[in-house]
Design an enzyme around this catalytic site. Structure first.
Site, PDB file in Angstrom:
ATOM      1  N   HIS A   1      45.038 -10.141 -46.604  1.00  0.00           N
ATOM      2  CA  HIS A   1      43.804  -9.540 -46.113  1.00  0.00           C
ATOM      3  C   HIS A   1      44.008  -8.810 -44.786  1.00  0.00           C
ATOM      4  O   HIS A   1      43.055  -8.285 -44.203  1.00  0.00           O
ATOM      5  CB  HIS A   1      42.744 -10.644 -45.974  1.00  0.00           C
ATOM      6  CG  HIS A   1      41.346 -10.164 -45.890  1.00  0.00           C
ATOM      7  ND1 HIS A   1      40.505 -10.502 -44.857  1.00  0.00           N
ATOM      8  CD2 HIS A   1      40.611  -9.366 -46.711  1.00  0.00           C
ATOM      9  CE1 HIS A   1      39.320  -9.951 -45.046  1.00  0.00           C
ATOM     10  NE2 HIS A   1      39.350  -9.251 -46.154  1.00  0.00           N
TER      11      HIS A   1
ATOM     12  N   LYS B   1      44.910  -6.161 -41.751  1.00  0.00           N
ATOM     13  CA  LYS B   1      44.756  -4.723 -41.522  1.00  0.00           C
ATOM     14  C   LYS B   1      45.452  -4.367 -40.211  1.00  0.00           C
ATOM     15  O   LYS B   1      45.142  -4.942 -39.159  1.00  0.00           O
ATOM     16  CB  LYS B   1      43.288  -4.306 -41.423  1.00  0.00           C
ATOM     17  CG  LYS B   1      42.515  -4.415 -42.728  1.00  0.00           C
ATOM     18  CD  LYS B   1      41.737  -5.689 -42.820  1.00  0.00           C
ATOM     19  CE  LYS B   1      40.889  -5.718 -44.080  1.00  0.00           C
ATOM     20  NZ  LYS B   1      40.205  -7.002 -44.260  1.00  0.00           N
TER      21      LYS B   1
ATOM     22  N   LYS C   1      34.151  -8.630 -38.023  1.00  0.00           N
ATOM     23  CA  LYS C   1      34.653 -10.008 -37.965  1.00  0.00           C
ATOM     24  C   LYS C   1      35.101 -10.272 -36.531  1.00  0.00           C
ATOM     25  O   LYS C   1      36.265 -10.059 -36.174  1.00  0.00           O
ATOM     26  CB  LYS C   1      35.816 -10.172 -38.938  1.00  0.00           C
ATOM     27  CG  LYS C   1      35.505  -9.665 -40.358  1.00  0.00           C
ATOM     28  CD  LYS C   1      36.781  -9.288 -41.082  1.00  0.00           C
ATOM     29  CE  LYS C   1      36.528  -8.484 -42.336  1.00  0.00           C
ATOM     30  NZ  LYS C   1      35.689  -9.101 -43.326  1.00  0.00           N
TER      31      LYS C   1
ATOM     32  N   HIS D   1      30.270  -5.925 -41.855  1.00  0.00           N
ATOM     33  CA  HIS D   1      31.681  -6.209 -42.159  1.00  0.00           C
ATOM     34  C   HIS D   1      32.469  -6.593 -40.912  1.00  0.00           C
ATOM     35  O   HIS D   1      33.645  -6.940 -41.006  1.00  0.00           O
ATOM     36  CB  HIS D   1      32.335  -5.001 -42.838  1.00  0.00           C
ATOM     37  CG  HIS D   1      33.610  -5.328 -43.545  1.00  0.00           C
ATOM     38  ND1 HIS D   1      34.854  -5.032 -43.020  1.00  0.00           N
ATOM     39  CD2 HIS D   1      33.848  -5.940 -44.730  1.00  0.00           C
ATOM     40  CE1 HIS D   1      35.799  -5.428 -43.860  1.00  0.00           C
ATOM     41  NE2 HIS D   1      35.221  -5.980 -44.901  1.00  0.00           N
TER      42      HIS D   1
ATOM     43  N   ASP E   1      54.675   4.663 -33.528  1.00  0.00           N
ATOM     44  CA  ASP E   1      55.770   4.807 -32.565  1.00  0.00           C
ATOM     45  C   ASP E   1      56.004   3.546 -31.726  1.00  0.00           C
ATOM     46  O   ASP E   1      56.533   3.639 -30.605  1.00  0.00           O
ATOM     47  CB  ASP E   1      55.529   6.003 -31.636  1.00  0.00           C
ATOM     48  CG  ASP E   1      55.773   7.337 -32.338  1.00  0.00           C
ATOM     49  OD1 ASP E   1      56.255   7.326 -33.492  1.00  0.00           O
ATOM     50  OD2 ASP E   1      55.472   8.389 -31.733  1.00  0.00           O
TER      51      ASP E   1
ATOM     52  N   ASP F   1      32.121 -17.852 -24.483  1.00  0.00           N
ATOM     53  CA  ASP F   1      31.840 -17.997 -23.043  1.00  0.00           C
ATOM     54  C   ASP F   1      31.892 -16.656 -22.297  1.00  0.00           C
ATOM     55  O   ASP F   1      32.269 -16.588 -21.117  1.00  0.00           O
ATOM     56  CB  ASP F   1      32.810 -18.986 -22.396  1.00  0.00           C
ATOM     57  CG  ASP F   1      32.579 -20.415 -22.882  1.00  0.00           C
ATOM     58  OD1 ASP F   1      31.514 -20.679 -23.459  1.00  0.00           O
ATOM     59  OD2 ASP F   1      33.489 -21.254 -22.692  1.00  0.00           O
TER      60      ASP F   1
END
Length: 542
Positions: free
Chosen positions: A192, A194, A439, A437, A199, A444
């Protein structure tokens, strides 16, 4: 050279069994039969070379800009990207300006205008001599083998598939799973992660896949999301994590799985046609700045200096073999992303604010929430409503815990597709359906998590994930502002009904408060469906 051994033979389907099934149930039955007849759960024995990331060098333009921008070697710089248009442009700018390497790792890379646009930019980089490594989870590649083979046919490009399906590669998800009937426990686990690195100098992390709906380019539905552009201390560890997946036993060279009768020249010609201007229109022109006040990243790159928020950060990803060593519902491994984020949440002293499109606390999550509330820590969660989610069954798992969470004092907010459409801010979605979507977690008001992990059992023990923890009050403030935009303007607050049983959804329109007694925007059919199916789905499968 690494030699991968998964089985003794590669699955082939006899021609007489290659039927064109037109209904889902027939495809499932056919797949079960064929998997028993043909042994279709086997993968090939594969030899391939391990390769490693190229470190940052001031000899490249991006490397020099990164080095000139970093105030101290132990710091990492971040720019949040809540707008899909700016986020896509950042990836394109990095691909256009790369001089040495591009490393891309994605769960979903769609064959649509956005996917082809980015593939075109990557192919053009390869033609300039840039080494390209593209690692894809195999879940969403159905029907796209020829497109990716076309990219892989270019010099300087290699494409690998993580945990691939062996058969029915062009027939859709149902057939692919059906033909893996004897190997379902393996193919159920997905990568999952991404990640985009250019460079060895600059990277993009977060939750966005590569498809129109993640960059606000879909007419039907779009996702409310956020990811981050980053440089500095964090990038070399990201490169190491990419290498770990790239060289893992579960990453197969594309050409060993996807077969074609076309020559490299034919594949490249077809790729050029599919990614050309007729099928791949450019994105709309960017505005002068996004909702946080940042201009396009190209302005900074042209000026040779990056305006970023700096802080101490560390990055982590699940081991590539986590899915095959951990059972669904198992206690998260100490090396997992979920474990590390939960450990930071346990240390909270005042508040935890989370945004997760799929939120299923389960028994362990409820224990965590209860522990936080017992310490007086304020807990606030933004997730999808039933009408906004693209995974209604997951919402059923979440809904089991809503009343219990509210009783212990957790503040729950659910994104509303109708309220999102009414939002008059220019970066929202007009007539398209909006879904959450993003996440992220803020602890704190100074510690932020940004990554691919959902707060659900699948992220904890089934899939692999990647993310970063950043210690920066300024970054946390921006992230809270992004969450608040959706929480206050596009979501309903959920509360217990006055009787103590059942729920109410609170919203305000034109300064008038409204109270709803049923799931907002959801049809009677979907509510009935969830009521019937919800109790049958165990948490560990969600």
């Amino acid at each position: 050279m690494i030699r991968i051994i998964r089985s003794d033979s590669f699955c082939t389907i006899p021609e007489k069994y290659k039927l064109n099934w037109h209904s889902a149930w027939r495809a499932v039955l056919a797949g079960m039969m064929l998997s028993l007849i043909a042994g279709c759960t086997s993968l090939p024995v594969v030899d391939r070379f391990a390769t490693e990331a190229v470190p940052l060098s001031a000899k490249t333009t991006l490397g020099k800009i990164a080095q000139d921008s970093i105030p101290a070697p132990e710091l990492s710089g971040f720019r949040l990207m809540p707008l899909g248009s700016f986020s896509l442009d950042t990836r394109l700018q990095l691909a256009h300006r790369a001089e040495a390497t591009l490393d891309l790792q994605y769960y979903q890379f769609q064959d649509d205008e956005t996917g082809r646009l980015l593939l075109r930019a990557v192919a053009d980089a390869a033609k300039r001599g840039v080494r390209v490594r593209l690692l894809l989870d195999d879940f969403y590649t159905s029907g796209s083998d020829t497109l990716f083979l076309g990219l892989a046919a270019y010099p300087n490009v290699e494409v690998r598939l993580f945990n691939p399906f062996c058969c029915a590669r062009d027939t859709g998800q149902i057939s692919r799973f059906a033909l893996s009937f004897g190997d379902w426990s393996r193919v159920n686990h997905r990568m999952h992660n991404k990640l985009f690195i250019a460079d060895g100098a600059m990277a993009v992390i977060g939750g966005r896949n590569v498809a129109n709906e993640y960059f606000q380019r879909s007419m039907a539905e779009n996702f409310v999301d956020v990811d981050a552009f980053t440089v500095g201390f964090i990038v070399p560890p990201l490169q190491e994590l990419f290498d770990r997946y790239w060289n893992s036993f579960s990453a197969y060279p594309l050409e060993t799985i996807a077969k074609t009768g076309l020559s490299k020249e034919q594949l490249i010609a077809q790729f050029d046609d599919r990614t050309g201007p007729k099928t791949t229109p450019p994105p709309d022109k960017l505005g002068p700045n996004d909702i946080l006040g940042y201009g396009p990243i190209a302005d900074d790159l042209d000026a040779g200096r990056l305006g970023l928020i700096w802080g101490e950060a560390y990055v982590f990803a699940d081991y590539p073999d986590k899915p095959f060593e951990s059972k669904a519902g198992a206690i998260p491994l100490e090396t997992s992303v979920t474990y590390n984020v939960v450990e930071e949440m346990k240390k909270a002293k005042s508040e935890v604010v989370a945004s997760s499109p799929y939120f299923v606390p389960g028994a362990r999550g409820m224990k965590l929430l209860q522990g936080l509330r017992d310490k007086g820590v304020k807990v606030q969660v933004l997730t999808n409503s039933l009408a906004a989610t693209d995974e209604p069954i997951v919402h059923a798992g979440y809904s089991r815990y809503r009343e219990d969470m509210l009783r212990i004092g957790v503040d729950l907010y659910e994104l509303s597709r109708s309220r999102l459409k009414m939002n008059n801010r220019p970066f929202h979605f007009g007539s398209s359906l909006g879904r959450l979507h993003a996440k992220v977690v803020v602890i704190d008001k100074h510690l932020s998590f940004i990554g691919s992990m959902n707060l659900d059992p699948r992220s904890a023990s089934v899939n692999t994930e990647l993310g970063a923890i950043v210690d920066s009050q300024a970054l946390a403030k921006e992230l809270l502002n992004i969450i608040d935009i959706d929480r206050l303007q596009s979501a309903y607050r959920v509360r217990l009904s006055p009787s103590g049983h059942g729920l109410e959804w609170l919203g305000a329109d034109d300064e008038q408060e409204m109270v709803l007694k049923t799931e907002p925007d959801a049809t009677s059919w979907i509510r009935l469906k969830l009521w019937l199916l919800g109790p049958l789905i165990p948490d560990e499968l969600l």
